[in-house]
Motif scaffolding. Structure first.
Motif, PDB file in Angstrom:
ATOM      1  N   ALA A   1       0.810  -1.215   0.000  1.00 53.82           N
ATOM      2  CA  ALA A   1       0.000   0.000   0.000  1.00 53.82           C
ATOM      3  C   ALA A   1       0.846   1.270   0.000  1.00 53.82           C
ATOM      4  CB  ALA A   1      -0.928  -0.007   1.218  1.00 53.82           C
ATOM      5  N   ASN A   2       1.978   1.229   0.706  1.00 58.08           N
ATOM      6  CA  ASN A   2       2.767   2.448   0.832  1.00 58.08           C
ATOM      7  C   ASN A   2       4.218   2.113   1.170  1.00 58.08           C
ATOM      8  OD1 ASN A   2       2.980   2.149   3.797  1.00 58.08           O
ATOM      9  ND2 ASN A   2       0.780   2.596   3.747  1.00 58.08           N
ATOM     10  N   TRP A   3       5.041   3.150   1.161  1.00 53.05           N
ATOM     11  CA  TRP A   3       6.475   2.994   1.420  1.00 53.05           C
ATOM     12  C   TRP A   3       6.746   2.345   2.777  1.00 53.05           C
ATOM     13  CZ3 TRP A   3      11.520   3.488  -0.058  1.00 53.05           C
ATOM     14  CH2 TRP A   3      12.456   3.669   0.958  1.00 53.05           C
ATOM     15  N   ASP A   4       6.095   2.850   3.834  1.00 54.14           N
ATOM     16  CA  ASP A   4       6.383   2.343   5.173  1.00 54.14           C
ATOM     17  C   ASP A   4       6.104   0.857   5.282  1.00 54.14           C
ATOM     18  OD1 ASP A   4       7.225   4.801   6.130  1.00 54.14           O
ATOM     19  OD2 ASP A   4       5.223   5.394   6.781  1.00 54.14           O
ATOM     20  N   GLU A   5       4.982   0.415   4.726  1.00 56.49           N
ATOM     21  CA  GLU A   5       4.630  -1.004   4.795  1.00 56.49           C
ATOM     22  C   GLU A   5       5.691  -1.857   4.104  1.00 56.49           C
ATOM     23  OE1 GLU A   5       1.034  -4.059   3.387  1.00 56.49           O
ATOM     24  OE2 GLU A   5       1.313  -2.114   2.392  1.00 56.49           O
ATOM     25  N   VAL A   6       6.063  -1.462   2.890  1.00 53.13           N
ATOM     26  CA  VAL A   6       7.009  -2.254   2.120  1.00 53.13           C
ATOM     27  C   VAL A   6       8.410  -2.178   2.733  1.00 53.13           C
ATOM     28  CG1 VAL A   6       8.021  -2.613  -0.161  1.00 53.13           C
ATOM     29  CG2 VAL A   6       5.645  -1.853   0.038  1.00 53.13           C
ATOM     30  N   ALA A   7       8.829  -0.987   3.163  1.00 62.47           N
ATOM     31  CA  ALA A   7      10.168  -0.823   3.720  1.00 62.47           C
ATOM     32  C   ALA A   7      10.337  -1.619   5.007  1.00 62.47           C
ATOM     33  CB  ALA A   7      10.447   0.655   3.971  1.00 62.47           C
ATOM     34  N   ASN A   8       9.311  -1.658   5.851  1.00 63.33           N
ATOM     35  CA  ASN A   8       9.399  -2.422   7.095  1.00 63.33           C
ATOM     36  C   ASN A   8       9.512  -3.917   6.826  1.00 63.33           C
ATOM     37  OD1 ASN A   8       9.290  -0.141   8.710  1.00 63.33           O
ATOM     38  ND2 ASN A   8       7.055  -0.195   8.906  1.00 63.33           N
ATOM     39  N   LEU A   9       8.735  -4.401   5.875  1.00 61.12           N
ATOM     40  CA  LEU A   9       8.828  -5.819   5.512  1.00 61.12           C
ATOM     41  C   LEU A   9      10.194  -6.136   4.914  1.00 61.12           C
ATOM     42  CD1 LEU A   9       5.336  -6.722   4.014  1.00 61.12           C
ATOM     43  CD2 LEU A   9       6.504  -7.899   5.886  1.00 61.12           C
ATOM     44  N   ALA A  10      10.701  -5.225   4.093  1.00 61.50           N
ATOM     45  CA  ALA A  10      12.013  -5.437   3.481  1.00 61.50           C
ATOM     46  C   ALA A  10      13.097  -5.523   4.540  1.00 61.50           C
ATOM     47  CB  ALA A  10      12.319  -4.301   2.497  1.00 61.50           C
ATOM     48  N   ASP A  11      13.052  -4.630   5.516  1.00 60.75           N
ATOM     49  CA  ASP A  11      14.054  -4.629   6.576  1.00 60.75           C
ATOM     50  C   ASP A  11      14.016  -5.934   7.358  1.00 60.75           C
ATOM     51  OD1 ASP A  11      16.030  -3.165   8.270  1.00 60.75           O
ATOM     52  OD2 ASP A  11      14.475  -3.416   9.784  1.00 60.75           O
ATOM     53  N   GLU A  12      12.830  -6.417   7.664  1.00 64.67           N
ATOM     54  CA  GLU A  12      12.691  -7.674   8.407  1.00 64.67           C
ATOM     55  C   GLU A  12      13.158  -8.863   7.577  1.00 64.67           C
ATOM     56  OE1 GLU A  12       9.253 -10.011  10.999  1.00 64.67           O
ATOM     57  OE2 GLU A  12       8.908  -7.965  10.274  1.00 64.67           O
ATOM     58  N   LEU A  13      12.836  -8.854   6.285  1.00 65.37           N
ATOM     59  CA  LEU A  13      13.261  -9.948   5.407  1.00 65.37           C
ATOM     60  C   LEU A  13      14.786 -10.009   5.322  1.00 65.37           C
ATOM     61  CD1 LEU A  13      11.726 -10.999   2.037  1.00 65.37           C
ATOM     62  CD2 LEU A  13      14.181 -10.612   2.163  1.00 65.37           C
ATOM     63  N   LEU A  14      15.427  -8.849   5.206  1.00 62.76           N
ATOM     64  CA  LEU A  14      16.877  -8.810   5.075  1.00 62.76           C
ATOM     65  C   LEU A  14      17.573  -9.347   6.326  1.00 62.76           C
ATOM     66  CD1 LEU A  14      17.204  -5.362   3.305  1.00 62.76           C
ATOM     67  CD2 LEU A  14      17.914  -7.555   2.354  1.00 62.76           C
ATOM     68  N   LYS A  15      16.944  -9.202   7.474  1.00 64.22           N
ATOM     69  CA  LYS A  15      17.517  -9.714   8.705  1.00 64.22           C
ATOM     70  C   LYS A  15      17.231 -11.197   8.913  1.00 64.22           C
ATOM     71  CE  LYS A  15      17.285  -5.321  11.233  1.00 64.22           C
ATOM     72  NZ  LYS A  15      16.697  -4.596  12.383  1.00 64.22           N
ATOM     73  N   THR A  16      16.273 -11.737   8.141  1.00 65.58           N
ATOM     74  CA  THR A  16      15.796 -13.102   8.387  1.00 65.58           C
ATOM     75  C   THR A  16      16.269 -14.102   7.353  1.00 65.58           C
ATOM     76  OG1 THR A  16      13.802 -12.173   9.415  1.00 65.58           O
ATOM     77  CG2 THR A  16      13.727 -14.499   8.790  1.00 65.58           C
ATOM     78  N   VAL A  17      16.247 -13.720   6.083  1.00 62.74           N
ATOM     79  CA  VAL A  17      16.491 -14.664   4.993  1.00 62.74           C
ATOM     80  C   VAL A  17      17.964 -14.639   4.585  1.00 62.74           C
ATOM     81  CG1 VAL A  17      15.896 -15.296   2.624  1.00 62.74           C
ATOM     82  CG2 VAL A  17      14.128 -14.407   4.166  1.00 62.74           C
ATOM     83  N   PRO A  18      18.656 -15.778   4.653  1.00 61.59           N
ATOM     84  CA  PRO A  18      20.062 -15.817   4.229  1.00 61.59           C
ATOM     85  C   PRO A  18      20.182 -15.732   2.707  1.00 61.59           C
ATOM     86  CG  PRO A  18      19.296 -18.023   4.813  1.00 61.59           C
ATOM     87  CD  PRO A  18      18.182 -17.080   5.176  1.00 61.59           C
ATOM     88  N   GLY A  19      21.345 -15.255   2.246  1.00 64.53           N
ATOM     89  CA  GLY A  19      21.597 -15.187   0.809  1.00 64.53           C
ATOM     90  C   GLY A  19      21.006 -13.979   0.123  1.00 64.53           C
TER      91      GLY A  19
END
Length: 613
Positions: free
Chosen positions: A470-488
């Motif tokens: 829906a918006n920058w904040d939603e996507v950016a927060n998910l991206a930050d969490e994914l980068l800390k969680t998913v290897p590679g």
């Protein structure tokens, strides 16, 4: 050179000073910058320096680093001055005074802080804090008191995040107060330097300017300097400083168009030098064909950087010989991030090779043939020095532009893909999404790689493209969490197209004039958009990159726009752009021939470097 910077700083007398022990990586010089902002002199020391090298300092900071302490002279701990250990330095201090260290669930990134005791070190300090160490202090010696604890993602408290022993005058923090991502980090550094060490703030940029002019004159002697002048902030400030020190007759400027400049950049640079009366001994060469021939079919990023760097030097030597000034010293506008990311310091790992730190340059430095008056400064300090030299603000606050130019923003490929690797990453991404319960967005691992940095180490990993949201904040927060969680994975990019891709294909591609022209046009659209929307001065840098990816069997180039906020280039945060500008960029860039898609880079540094290569 940077490793001998204490020779420069050490000649300034009459100032209180702090020694910073460099365990490698980006942390020590960030500390030096922050201490200098307090108008206190900072000097870098190496872990294996003798105790005598620390005489005369009012305090010592053990910086974070790569986690290697081989050669660390533990006799530093017997110095009768306050010592602050940060990150890896905190671990070393704990071990020395009878504490213990063990693994932790705390990963790199932000975490909340809980102050548990009043103390001058943490006076006015709140947090959150930024950490990168995988190990933590699990116990401390009997002389130490707990000052603060870290709240982990699982709710656990790390009880020794900040500790102090006033009797020993030893202090430690698990996090990095020197990075901008630690809120109030400057306050903690000021508490240590000014309150605990008792330093008087008397060192200024005026002092640095006076000392550097003397250092330039001492190094150059009766010789002259031939400066590679890109027209960017660093080389322009270096040019004015060298002219101030040596006079116009002993300074030659060479601007080389390597074919990887921005649209109309070389013409604008030459005009700028003329307008600011810097055209005395100004030389220009269009070496586009030379550089593209040298690059040939090379696709590997590190090799590309080294080819560009070596070709710059060969052009410098060729032009110097033609002009009869081949015995002149080489001047460069190198600043510290260029060297720390190349691994110039002991213990530092190479994150990426900069064009002005290729082997031939290192050889010339060893021979005393290179003059780099800005090599200990960060961009913000270079700009402050430029203001002191009377350079127009318009010039000083241009966005940084890499020496290799668009050469590090035009990714190349042999078209080969490790299908199993991509499938494994996608499986982890899907698992992450399932846990989040996100149903209105698509997360797709892409078959390309870019350089990044994790835990102060180089990573060369895949991006994930996010479609929807829906918006920058939603996507950016998910991206930050994914980068800390998913290897590679070391980057997340947000799809600005109208639909989620059904298929992506990596294409073979090399550095060609046609691809560079396309990137030039896309980059021009982005820069023009930032200016017209009044955002150019708010964004610290905004690289535009192309990667050879076909989407849904259409186009050949995926365009990535990377707006960031930063001060020193050592860390950075992704910047949001208003919807009106994003729509405008999408309309114009997606209409360019050969463009397969447009995305916005959501990645901080770390884990992604500012440039994609």
């Amino acid at each position: 050179g940077v490793q001998d910077c204490h020779l420069f700083w050490g000649c300034i007398v009459g100032h209180d000073s702090i020694a910073i022990v460099d365990f490698g990586g980006m942390f020590a010089h960030l500390f030096a910058t922050k201490v200098r902002r307090l108008k206190v002199l900072a000097e870098i020391r190496q872990p294996d320096d003798p105790v005598e090298a620390f005489q005369g300092f009012k305090g010592v900071i053990l910086a974070g680093g790569t986690g290697e302490s081989q050669g660390f002279n533990k006799a530093i701990f017997v110095l009768d001055v306050p010592i602050l250990g940060c990150g890896f330095g905190h671990l070393e201090m704990a071990r020395f005074y009878g504490g213990s260290v063990g693994p932790s669930t705390l990963s790199w990134g932000h975490s909340d802080l809980k102050i548990v005791a009043d103390h001058p070190l943490v006076d006015g300090f709140v947090g959150p804090v930024w950490s990168s160490q995988q190990d933590v202090v699990t116990s401390v010696g009997p002389e130490f008191a707990k000052l603060a604890a870290t709240v982990c993602k699982n709710g656990d408290l790390l009880p020794f995040t900040a500790v102090a022993s006033d009797k020993l005058r030893r202090y430690g923090v698990q996090f990095h107060p020197e990075v901008d991502d630690t809120v109030d980090g400057d306050k903690l550094i000021a508490n240590f330097v000014l309150a605990i060490c008792g330093c008087k703030p008397s060192w200024t940029m005026e002092t640095y300017l006076e000392q550097q002019i003397a250092a330039i004159r001492q190094q150059v002697g009766d010789q002259s300097v031939f400066l590679l002048a890109s027209g960017g902030v660093d080389s322009t400030v270096a040019a004015v400083l060298l002219r101030r020190a040596l006079g116009p007759d002993r300074l030659h400027l060479l601007h080389v168009d390597n074919g990887m400049m921005r649209k109309n950049e070389s013409a604008n640079v030459l005009d700028m030098f003329r307008r600011f009366d810097m055209d005395h001994n100004l030389h220009f060469v269009d070496a586009t064909d030379t550089f593209l021939t040298a690059l040939g079919d090379e696709v590997e990023p590190e090799k590309k950087r080294k080819i560009i760097g070596n070709t710059f030097i060969s052009e410098f030597e060729r032009i110097a010989k033609e002009l009869g000034i081949e015995r002149h010293l080489l001047g460069q506008g190198t600043i510290y991030p260029d060297t720390v990311e190349t691994g110039a310091n002991k213990g530092a790992q190479t994150i990426k090779t900069h064009h002005n730190r290729v082997p031939v340059i290192d050889q010339m430095i060893a021979q005393g043939r290179v003059v780099e008056p800005l090599a200990d400064l960060y961009k913000i300090e270079v700009r402050e020095l430029g203001e002191l030299l009377g350079i127009d603000r318009e010039l000083l606050w241009r966005h940084p532009f890499p020496g290799p130019g668009l050469g590090v923003r035009l990714l190349c490929s042999d078209g080969k893909v490790d299908v199993n690797e991509i499938a494994a990453i996608q499986q982890e991404v899907d698992r992450f999404i399932a846990k989040k319960g996100t149903v209105n967005m698509q997360f797709l691992a892409l078959p390309i790689k870019s350089v990044g940095v994790k835990g102060d180490r180089r990573s060369y990993e895949h991006p994930v493209m996010i479609s929807g949201g829906a918006n920058w904040d939603e996507v950016a927060n998910l991206a930050d969490e994914l980068l800390k969680t998913v290897p590679g994975v070391n980057r997340c990019i947000w799809n600005l197209g109208s639909h989620a891709p059904k298929s992506v294909e990596l294409l073979p591609a090399t550095m060609t004039r046609a691809r560079l022209d396309l990137l030039r046009e896309a980059d021009h659209i982005v820069m023009d958009g930032l200016r017209r929307h009044g955002l150019y001065d708010d964004i610290w840098q905004c690289p535009t990159a192309l990667v050879p990816v076909k989407i849904d069997n259409a186009g050949q180039e995926l365009c990535i726009v990377r707006p960031i906020h930063s001060e020193r280039a050592m860390t950075a945060t992704a910047a949001s752009l208003p919807p009106a500008l994003l729509k405008e960029l999408a309309d114009k860039i997606l209409a360019l021939p050969g463009i397969s898609g447009l995305t916005l880079d959501l990645t901080s540094k770390p884990p992604g470097t500012i440039e994609w290569e």
